[in-house]
Design a protein around this motif. Structure first.
Motif, short mmCIF file in Angstrom:
data_model
loop_
_atom_site.label_atom_id
_atom_site.label_comp_id
_atom_site.label_asym_id
_atom_site.label_seq_id
_atom_site.Cartn_x
_atom_site.Cartn_y
_atom_site.Cartn_z
N VAL B 204 -28.05 51.45 -39.40
CA VAL B 204 -26.93 51.56 -38.51
C VAL B 204 -25.60 51.39 -39.03
CG1 VAL B 204 -28.18 51.13 -36.11
CG2 VAL B 204 -27.10 49.23 -37.67
N GLU B 205 -24.46 51.60 -38.65
CA GLU B 205 -23.27 51.50 -39.11
C GLU B 205 -22.91 50.17 -39.30
OE1 GLU B 205 -20.05 53.84 -37.34
OE2 GLU B 205 -21.39 55.71 -37.61
N LYS B 206 -23.05 49.31 -38.48
CA LYS B 206 -22.63 47.66 -38.67
C LYS B 206 -23.59 46.85 -38.14
CE LYS B 206 -19.42 48.59 -34.97
NZ LYS B 206 -18.81 47.81 -34.24
N ASP B 207 -23.36 45.67 -38.18
CA ASP B 207 -23.96 44.47 -37.30
C ASP B 207 -25.47 44.48 -37.55
OD1 ASP B 207 -21.56 43.86 -36.06
OD2 ASP B 207 -21.82 45.21 -34.68
N LEU B 208 -26.13 44.94 -38.74
CA LEU B 208 -27.12 44.58 -39.07
C LEU B 208 -27.30 44.12 -40.41
CD1 LEU B 208 -30.64 45.10 -38.62
CD2 LEU B 208 -30.20 47.29 -39.57
N THR B 209 -28.01 42.82 -40.69
CA THR B 209 -28.21 41.85 -41.93
C THR B 209 -29.53 42.01 -42.16
OG1 THR B 209 -26.37 40.97 -41.23
CG2 THR B 209 -27.51 40.08 -42.91
N VAL B 210 -29.79 42.17 -43.49
CA VAL B 210 -31.38 41.96 -43.71
C VAL B 210 -31.20 40.54 -44.57
CG1 VAL B 210 -33.06 42.35 -45.41
CG2 VAL B 210 -32.05 44.29 -44.06
N CYS B 211 -32.12 39.57 -43.87
CA CYS B 211 -32.13 38.34 -44.40
C CYS B 211 -33.35 37.91 -45.57
CB CYS B 211 -32.29 37.25 -43.29
SG CYS B 211 -30.74 37.30 -42.16
N PRO B 212 -33.01 37.05 -46.28
CA PRO B 212 -34.14 36.93 -47.42
C PRO B 212 -35.22 36.14 -46.80
CG PRO B 212 -32.16 35.63 -47.83
CD PRO B 212 -31.67 36.68 -46.81
N HIS B 213 -34.98 35.07 -45.97
CA HIS B 213 -35.84 34.17 -45.53
C HIS B 213 -35.84 34.38 -43.83
CE1 HIS B 213 -36.49 32.63 -49.36
NE2 HIS B 213 -35.14 32.58 -49.41
N VAL B 214 -36.94 34.04 -43.22
CA VAL B 214 -37.00 34.23 -41.61
C VAL B 214 -35.98 32.99 -41.07
CG1 VAL B 214 -39.27 35.36 -41.29
CG2 VAL B 214 -39.17 33.03 -41.52
N GLU B 215 -35.96 31.72 -41.88
CA GLU B 215 -35.25 30.77 -41.31
C GLU B 215 -33.64 31.14 -41.19
OE1 GLU B 215 -37.48 30.73 -43.51
OE2 GLU B 215 -38.89 29.01 -42.76
N ASP B 216 -33.28 32.01 -42.21
CA ASP B 216 -31.87 32.40 -42.20
C ASP B 216 -31.45 33.44 -40.91
OD1 ASP B 216 -31.70 31.20 -44.64
OD2 ASP B 216 -32.22 33.09 -45.76
N ALA B 217 -32.71 34.07 -40.54
CA ALA B 217 -32.54 35.13 -39.51
C ALA B 217 -32.35 34.41 -38.27
CB ALA B 217 -33.52 36.24 -39.44
N ILE B 218 -33.21 33.10 -38.16
CA ILE B 218 -33.41 32.63 -37.04
C ILE B 218 -32.35 31.55 -36.48
CG2 ILE B 218 -34.87 30.88 -35.63
CD1 ILE B 218 -37.15 31.88 -37.05
N ARG B 219 -31.51 30.98 -37.63
CA ARG B 219 -30.56 30.12 -37.40
C ARG B 219 -29.51 30.52 -36.81
NH1 ARG B 219 -30.45 28.91 -42.60
NH2 ARG B 219 -31.95 27.38 -42.46
N GLY B 220 -29.32 29.94 -35.63
CA GLY B 220 -28.06 30.26 -34.73
C GLY B 220 -28.33 31.36 -33.58
N ALA B 221 -29.72 31.91 -33.74
CA ALA B 221 -29.87 33.13 -32.90
C ALA B 221 -30.01 32.90 -31.42
CB ALA B 221 -31.10 33.57 -33.39
N ASP B 222 -29.39 33.70 -30.84
CA ASP B 222 -29.65 33.66 -29.33
C ASP B 222 -30.86 34.26 -28.94
OD1 ASP B 222 -26.64 32.88 -28.46
OD2 ASP B 222 -26.34 34.73 -29.68
N VAL B 223 -31.31 35.36 -29.35
CA VAL B 223 -32.66 35.91 -29.23
C VAL B 223 -33.38 36.00 -30.29
CG1 VAL B 223 -33.99 38.11 -28.19
CG2 VAL B 223 -31.52 37.26 -27.59
N VAL B 224 -35.06 35.81 -30.10
CA VAL B 224 -35.81 35.70 -31.44
C VAL B 224 -36.85 36.94 -31.08
CG1 VAL B 224 -37.31 34.67 -32.90
CG2 VAL B 224 -35.12 33.45 -32.22
N MET B 225 -36.57 37.85 -31.79
CA MET B 225 -37.70 38.91 -31.36
C MET B 225 -38.95 38.81 -32.42
SD MET B 225 -36.72 42.78 -30.42
CE MET B 225 -35.45 42.60 -29.04
N ILE B 226 -39.95 38.77 -31.92
CA ILE B 226 -41.21 38.79 -32.96
C ILE B 226 -41.95 40.22 -32.96
CG2 ILE B 226 -43.33 37.55 -33.68
CD1 ILE B 226 -40.82 35.83 -33.55
#
Lengths: 188, 311
Positions: B204-226
């Motif tokens: 997508v054009e914007k607002d998508l980030t690939v994080c190196p670790h799951v912890e980086d993605a989860i930190r501060g998240a409003d929604v966690v989708m497994i």
């Protein structure tokens, strides 16, 4: 004068004060026929039947010191012309939060024309339970000659005989800038 | 007047505008009420026929579509791959043409290959609804996820959403990334490096980030989708063992503590308890997995309604 849809304005048949008086009279007749407000359930048909039903509820509350139940019906999913309209009908919510079983339901709509909207509302009501009695209140009745189903109103604000080429527009402050009822003519 | 969705087919989220997505969600909101009634049925699609053509096994999605059709009074027919003529050598297009000759109004199709619903839409007069095509899209899953998020967060705009697991093969992830970013959320994805390609950010054009670790993605998240780990892929050596996966990537209470206090947890099911999600998370009040299933029926009712009648 033509409106945004090309409809031609013909005449104003009700102003704000006449609408208020008509709704007061409807409320009185409903109370009288039903011997008070007990077991009354006033149900507005979306869209313009809803504010009219609300006003009838308020007027009955003033008259009787008892506020009847109020509900909302959206008939979109009960229409019999889904495949022919193709107009992407927007579905809104039906809100009948109290049990209708054994209640005296007053269906409220702005205009009675072919009767098909009322048929759809009756079908939907029956899916919610078995009311004691269902009556119909409308602000404007366009006359029996337009009816396509055996449906008549019990309470009528004003009967306005119209031609098929004419349209009744009920303007309410909740949706429009004014309170009035108009006859428009469809362009030939 | 609102014109939410005027297409005949629902093939994916990628091609929809934010207004169309919101329109479908608003319609679905209003269908929820029907599912709470004692008589859960309206006559809207009486006389219409919906065929569920499933080339892949699915209990949840197929049942959800079937219930949605039946609650709208449509006739629903289920065809699964084991009984399909495809096993006798018939081509996909011939199968579609034969079904089409029986005048269905809608064909709901799930297939292991990407693009099959698009192919059917070209030859069929019926409305085609994509119920999952390979690793491409699963639009109704994304819509029901969005409905669940809206119900609990009020909005999607401005939310931080973490999507964890097998991103590479996940049609759920793709549809969700398209939907969530179109509606103004910021999405972060994470998982084993073999299953989360870095160039995914270009999806997508914007607002998508690939994080190196799951912890980086989860930190501060409003929604966690497994995402579900597709155990059948374990043989392909994308990760060493399920136990390893669970240790490094599974959602545990400790990892979830990195998210916002009011974060919610979503999973498209079926869950592998103890692998991608710990049981204590799956059963916690933050887990909305059953709400997703509940809203799925309303979403599919809205989609069938818009595609076959109201669209």
């Amino acid at each position: 004068m033509a409106d945004q849809y090309g409809l031609i304005e013909k005449s104003k048949i009700m102003d704000s004060s006449r609408m208020t008086r008509a709704l007061s009279r409807l409320a009185s007749e409903i109370v009288e026929d039903n011997h008070g407000a007990r077991d009354l359930y006033i149900v507005g048909i979306r869209r313009r039947g809803v504010p009219l039903a609300q006003r009838i509820v308020e007027k009955i509350a003033e008259l009787e010191n008892e506020t009847p139940h109020f509900g909302i019906i959206d008939i979109t999913l009960y229409r019999d012309d889904l495949s022919t309209v193709g107009a992407n009908p927007i579905v809104n919510r039906t809100e009948l939060t109290h049990d209708i079983e054994g209640k005296n339901i007053i269906l409220v709509d702005d205009v009675l024309y072919t009767g098909r909207t009322i048929r759809a509302a009756l079908d939907q009501l029956m899916d919610f339970g078995r009311p004691n009695r269902v009556q119909l209140a409308v602000l404007i009745d366009r006359g029996k000659e337009h009816r396509e189903l055996p449906i008549q109103a019990d309470y009528i604000g004003k009967t306005v005989p119209t031609k098929r080429t004419e349209i009744i527009k009920v303007m309410l402050k909740e949706y429009d800038d004014e309170e009035s009822v108009w006859i428009y003519e469809k362009p030939a | 007047m609102e014109k939410p969705f005027r297409r005949r087919d629902l093939l994916g989220i990628r091609d929809l505008s934010a207004a169309e997505i919101t329109g479908i969600l608003n319609t679905a909101e209003n269908f929820r009420e029907i599912n709470q009634r004692e008589i859960k049925k309206v006559p809207t699609l009486r006389g219409k026929t919906v065929i569920n053509l499933f080339f892949e096994n699915s209990t949840r999605t197929r049942t959800s579509f079937e219930l949605a059709a039946k609650r709208l009074s449509a006739d629903a027919v289920n065809i699964s791959v084991s009984s399909s003529s495809v096993t006798k050598g018939e081509t996909l297009v011939d199968t579609a043409l034969n079904l089409d000759a029986m005048q269905p109004d809608c064909i709901v199709v799930r297939h292991g290959s990407a693009g099959v619903p698009h192919q059917l839409a070209k030859v069929s007069r019926a409305a085609i609804v994509n119920a999952g095509d390979g690793a491409n899209e699963h639009p109704t899953q994304a819509l029901l996820d969005a409905m669940t998020i809206r119900e609990h967060k009020g909005t999607i705009e401005g939310l931080e959403v973490a999507i964890l697991g097998d991103i590479l093969h996940s049609r759920v992830a793709r549809s969700n990334i398209h939907l969530l970013t179109k509606l103004g959320a910021r999405v972060r994805v994470a998982g084993p490096k073999t299953l989360v390609p870095r160039d995914f950010e270009h999806l997508v054009e914007k607002d998508l980030t690939v994080c190196p670790h799951v912890e980086d993605a989860i930190r501060g998240a409003d929604v966690v989708m497994i995402l579900r780990i597709q155990r059948e892929r374990q043989d392909s050596a994308y990760f060493p063992t399920l136990r390893e996966y669970s240790i490094h990537y599974g959602l545990t209470n400790e990892r979830l503590d990195l998210a916002r206090k009011d974060a919610i947890v979503l999973h498209p099911g079926p869950m592998n308890r103890g692998i991608e999600i710990a049981s204590e998370v799956a059963d916690s009040s933050r887990s909305l997995i059953l709400d997703q299933v509940k809203y799925g029926v309303a979403v599919r009712m809205a989609v069938l309604y818009l595609a076959t009648g109201g669209g």
